[in-house]
Design an enzyme around this catalytic site. Structure first.
Site, PDB file in Angstrom:
ATOM      1  CG  HIS A 154     -32.280   2.258  -6.773  1.00  0.00           C
ATOM      2  ND1 HIS A 154     -31.832   2.935  -5.968  1.00  0.00           N
ATOM      3  CD2 HIS A 154     -31.834   2.970  -8.198  1.00  0.00           C
ATOM      4  CE1 HIS A 154     -31.484   3.945  -6.489  1.00  0.00           C
ATOM      5  NE2 HIS A 154     -31.611   4.617  -7.808  1.00  0.00           N
ATOM      6  CG  ASP A 362     -34.333  -4.542   0.513  1.00  0.00           C
ATOM      7  OD1 ASP A 362     -34.519  -3.753  -0.550  1.00  0.00           O
ATOM      8  OD2 ASP A 362     -35.465  -4.772   1.477  1.00  0.00           O
TER       9      ASP A 362
HETATM   10  P1  ADQ Z   1     -37.800  -0.884  -2.239  1.00  0.00           P
HETATM   11  O1  ADQ Z   1     -37.606  -2.114  -2.402  1.00  0.00           O
HETATM   12  O2  ADQ Z   1     -38.598   0.433  -2.651  1.00  0.00           O
HETATM   13  O3  ADQ Z   1     -36.443   0.003  -2.963  1.00  0.00           O
HETATM   14  P2  ADQ Z   1     -36.783   0.720   0.307  1.00  0.00           P
HETATM   15  O4  ADQ Z   1     -35.381   0.902  -0.060  1.00  0.00           O
HETATM   16  O5  ADQ Z   1     -37.158  -0.124   1.814  1.00  0.00           O
HETATM   17  O6  ADQ Z   1     -37.119  -0.914  -0.872  1.00  0.00           O
HETATM   18  O7  ADQ Z   1     -37.231   2.375   0.513  1.00  0.00           O
HETATM   19  C1  ADQ Z   1     -39.061   2.438   0.008  1.00  0.00           C
HETATM   20  C2  ADQ Z   1     -39.219   3.765   0.707  1.00  0.00           C
HETATM   21  O8  ADQ Z   1     -40.643   3.670   0.221  1.00  0.00           O
HETATM   22  C3  ADQ Z   1     -38.542   4.172   2.170  1.00  0.00           C
HETATM   23  O9  ADQ Z   1     -38.918   5.162   1.927  1.00  0.00           O
HETATM   24  C4  ADQ Z   1     -40.732   3.733   3.108  1.00  0.00           C
HETATM   25  O10 ADQ Z   1     -40.156   4.351   3.632  1.00  0.00           O
HETATM   26  C5  ADQ Z   1     -41.178   4.217   1.590  1.00  0.00           C
HETATM   27  N1  ADQ Z   1     -42.347   3.220   2.068  1.00  0.00           N
HETATM   28  C6  ADQ Z   1     -42.444   1.778   1.819  1.00  0.00           C
HETATM   29  N2  ADQ Z   1     -43.540   1.699   2.697  1.00  0.00           N
HETATM   30  C7  ADQ Z   1     -43.976   2.326   2.529  1.00  0.00           C
HETATM   31  C8  ADQ Z   1     -45.418   2.438   2.746  1.00  0.00           C
HETATM   32  N3  ADQ Z   1     -46.848   1.651   3.400  1.00  0.00           N
HETATM   33  N4  ADQ Z   1     -46.174   4.276   2.764  1.00  0.00           N
HETATM   34  C9  ADQ Z   1     -45.755   5.031   2.847  1.00  0.00           C
HETATM   35  N5  ADQ Z   1     -44.168   4.828   1.814  1.00  0.00           N
HETATM   36  C10 ADQ Z   1     -44.198   3.640   2.228  1.00  0.00           C
HETATM   37  C11 ADQ Z   1     -35.216   0.373  -3.856  1.00  0.00           C
HETATM   38  C12 ADQ Z   1     -34.791  -1.291  -3.588  1.00  0.00           C
HETATM   39  C13 ADQ Z   1     -33.650  -1.025  -2.223  1.00  0.00           C
HETATM   40  C14 ADQ Z   1     -33.079   0.161  -1.677  1.00  0.00           C
HETATM   41  C15 ADQ Z   1     -34.200   0.905  -2.903  1.00  0.00           C
HETATM   42  C16 ADQ Z   1     -32.619   2.447  -2.418  1.00  0.00           C
HETATM   43  O11 ADQ Z   1     -35.100  -2.646  -3.430  1.00  0.00           O
HETATM   44  O12 ADQ Z   1     -33.214  -2.356  -2.035  1.00  0.00           O
HETATM   45  O13 ADQ Z   1     -32.726   0.566  -0.881  1.00  0.00           O
HETATM   46  O14 ADQ Z   1     -34.245   1.227  -3.595  1.00  0.00           O
HETATM   47  O15 ADQ Z   1     -31.986   2.434  -3.207  1.00  0.00           O
END
Ligand code: ADQ
Length: 453
Positions: A154, A362
């Site tokens: 990921h 990311d």
């Molecule tokens: P993350 O680093 O966690 O994921 P991201 O892709 O933005 O980053 O996903 C985060 C998820 O958590 C999103 O669905 C978001 O809505 C939710 N989220 C974030 N902050 C939140 C909060 N304060 N309250 C509630 N929900 C929150 C890892 C990798 C990414 C990749 C994903 C999926 O680092 O690059 O996109 O996996 O493969």
């Protein structure tokens, strides 16, 4: 259809099981029904049990195993999050390496393999997720598992010049070759990973991304992860019209909303983002009292020292910005360190004139896609997106910024706030068409189709 067995470091919490929740859970929710999901329970226990605990919810079996404190410290806080995470996010300066932590990482993966192997039935497809579990597939093979084994990373992958600093890095690359299919998020990650395989393992890669090792063939490919776009859009519309949306709307008054949502992680570029917002208010004073920036940053990995450091830094920055620019009736930056329910978040995104997503690096960044999905087609907001988020490849109509330059962020914010409606609509429409087509379900389907081929 074959049964799917998923393995990831964390298994969704009981409250999330069966309901659509964040990232992985929402992407995999559809295909896992009838399958098995294996991983760490999230609990630290005195003596780690060697057998997984099984629970069934809505047709899926969840198999979890506890870690001991020492395993948690060395495998999870240590090698996974203090070595691999910073390295794979291009942060060599933050990377630590400790041989004992690496050994613990291997031994936890070995223990996971031993607990998972008896649960695998002939014909099952085993799909392992993320950097915590790279060696799991190889250890399953050693235990005689001959099923199809796949892996998805990921997070980003670094080029050989950077990867080569990782002691034992070649062992991990070789471990990836034990899978039948290895997926990464973008073609850039794929190129980096295959360059590492060529240069550090000395193995040729054919033009289909295939690598041969001792008679076994591993295939490598890019599979950009998607979200449940249509479902998210529906949720955003409902939630914006509900009580949470109303409360936010009333608190904003006529002010435009700039919105950021992240885990509190140094890879997300939050200090530069705060600084960019402050410089925007400094250079264009006409925005003062007209714009409110809401940053939701849920605390994460509190046991890793760097995460505590960045939290302190952001607390201070938020205080300074509000102290400098705030007015008796206006708080420029509202900063929350809490997770917010998904539905509520979706509604907030819909209110936001600007979605501010500026990670330093990311793998994908699902927030960028969620923000686009949540917009009102008649009056969509505009996404300001880092050039170093994997999502950039699909969301090129966003205002792209270099997240290392707070002035560029400031300029993009000013441009975003001035963008006319027809241009916002035009940009949004193209992004929406793409993320609706390439959603979570099609990501899963594509990956599993290539695996089956
Ligand atoms: P993350 O680093 O966690 O994921 P991201 O892709 O933005 O980053 O996903 C985060 C998820 O958590 C999103 O669905 C978001 O809505 C939710 N989220 C974030 N902050 C939140 C909060 N304060 N309250 C509630 N929900 C929150 C890892 C990798 C990414 C990749 C994903 C999926 O680092 O690059 O996109 O996996 O493969």
């Amino acid at each position: 259809m074959a049964r799917l067995v998923l393995a990831s470091n964390r298994v969704p919490a009981a409250a999330d099981r069966g309901v659509k929740s964040g990232g992985l859970v929402s992407a995999l929710g559809e295909v896992i029904s009838g399958g098995l999901w294996f991983g760490w329970s999230g609990q630290v226990a005195k003596g780690a049990p060697t057998k997984a605990q099984l629970r069934r919810a809505r047709g899926t079996v969840y198999a979890t195993i506890d870690l001991t404190q020492e395993q948690y410290d060395r495998y999870y806080v240590g090698f996974a999050n203090s070595t691999l995470w910073p390295l794979l996010h291009f942060r060599l300066g933050l990377m630590e390496f400790d041989r004992a932590q690496y050994e613990a990482y291997l031994s936890v993966n070995r223990a996971f393999a031993a607990a998972l192997a008896p649960l695998i039935k002939p014909g099952d497809i085993v799909w392992v997720h993320d950097y915590h579990l790279i060696p799991l597939g190889g250890f399953l093979r050693e235990l005689g598992i001959t099923n199809k084994l796949a892996f998805f990373l990921h997070v980003p992958f670094v080029p050989p010049s950077m990867y080569s600093v990782l002691p034992k890095g070649s062992e991990l690359l070789a471990a990836l070759c034990a899978y039948d299919l290895v997926g990464v998020q973008t073609i850039t990650d794929l190129r980096n990973l295959l360059d590492c395989v060529r240069e550090l393992l000395g193995r040729p890669v054919d033009d289909m991304g295939r690598v041969q090792t001792n008679g076994h063939q591993a295939r490598f490919g890019a599979f950009p992860i998607g979200i449940d776009s249509v479902g998210f859009a529906r949720m955003a519309e409902e939630s914006a019209a509900g009580a949470d949306g109303k409360r936010l709307g009333e608190s904003l008054g006529r002010r435009a909303l700039v919105m950021g949502v992240d885990r509190l992680d140094y890879s997300k570029g939050l200090p530069n983002r705060f600084e960019g917002f402050a410089r925007m208010l400094g250079r264009w004073p006409e925005w003062r009292s007209k714009v409110t920036y809401v940053q939701i940053a849920a605390r994460s990995r509190d046991d890793v020292p760097q995460y505590r450091t960045i939290r302190r830094e952001l607390d201070q920055m938020a205080g300074r910005i509000n102290g400098r620019f705030g007015a008796i009736d206006w708080v420029p930056l509202r900063y929350l360190n809490r997770p917010v329910p998904r539905g509520t978040l979706a509604g907030y995104y819909r209110f936001a004139r600007v979605g501010l997503v500026t990670p330093l690096r990311d793998g994908m960044n699902l927030v960028a896609k969620e923000y686009v999905a949540a917009q009102d087609p008649e009056n969509p907001g505009i996404l300001v997106l880092s050039r170093f988020a994997g999502a950039m490849h699909e969301l090129g109509e966003a205002l792209l910024v270099n997240p290392y330059d707070p002035d560029e962020i400031a300029e993009a914010l000013d441009t975003a706030l001035r963008l006319p409606l027809d241009e916002r609509r035009e940009r949004w429409r193209r992004m929406w068409d793409r993320i609706r087509e390439d959603d979570a379900a099609s990501w899963c389907r594509n990956f599993l189709t290539v695996l089956a081929a």
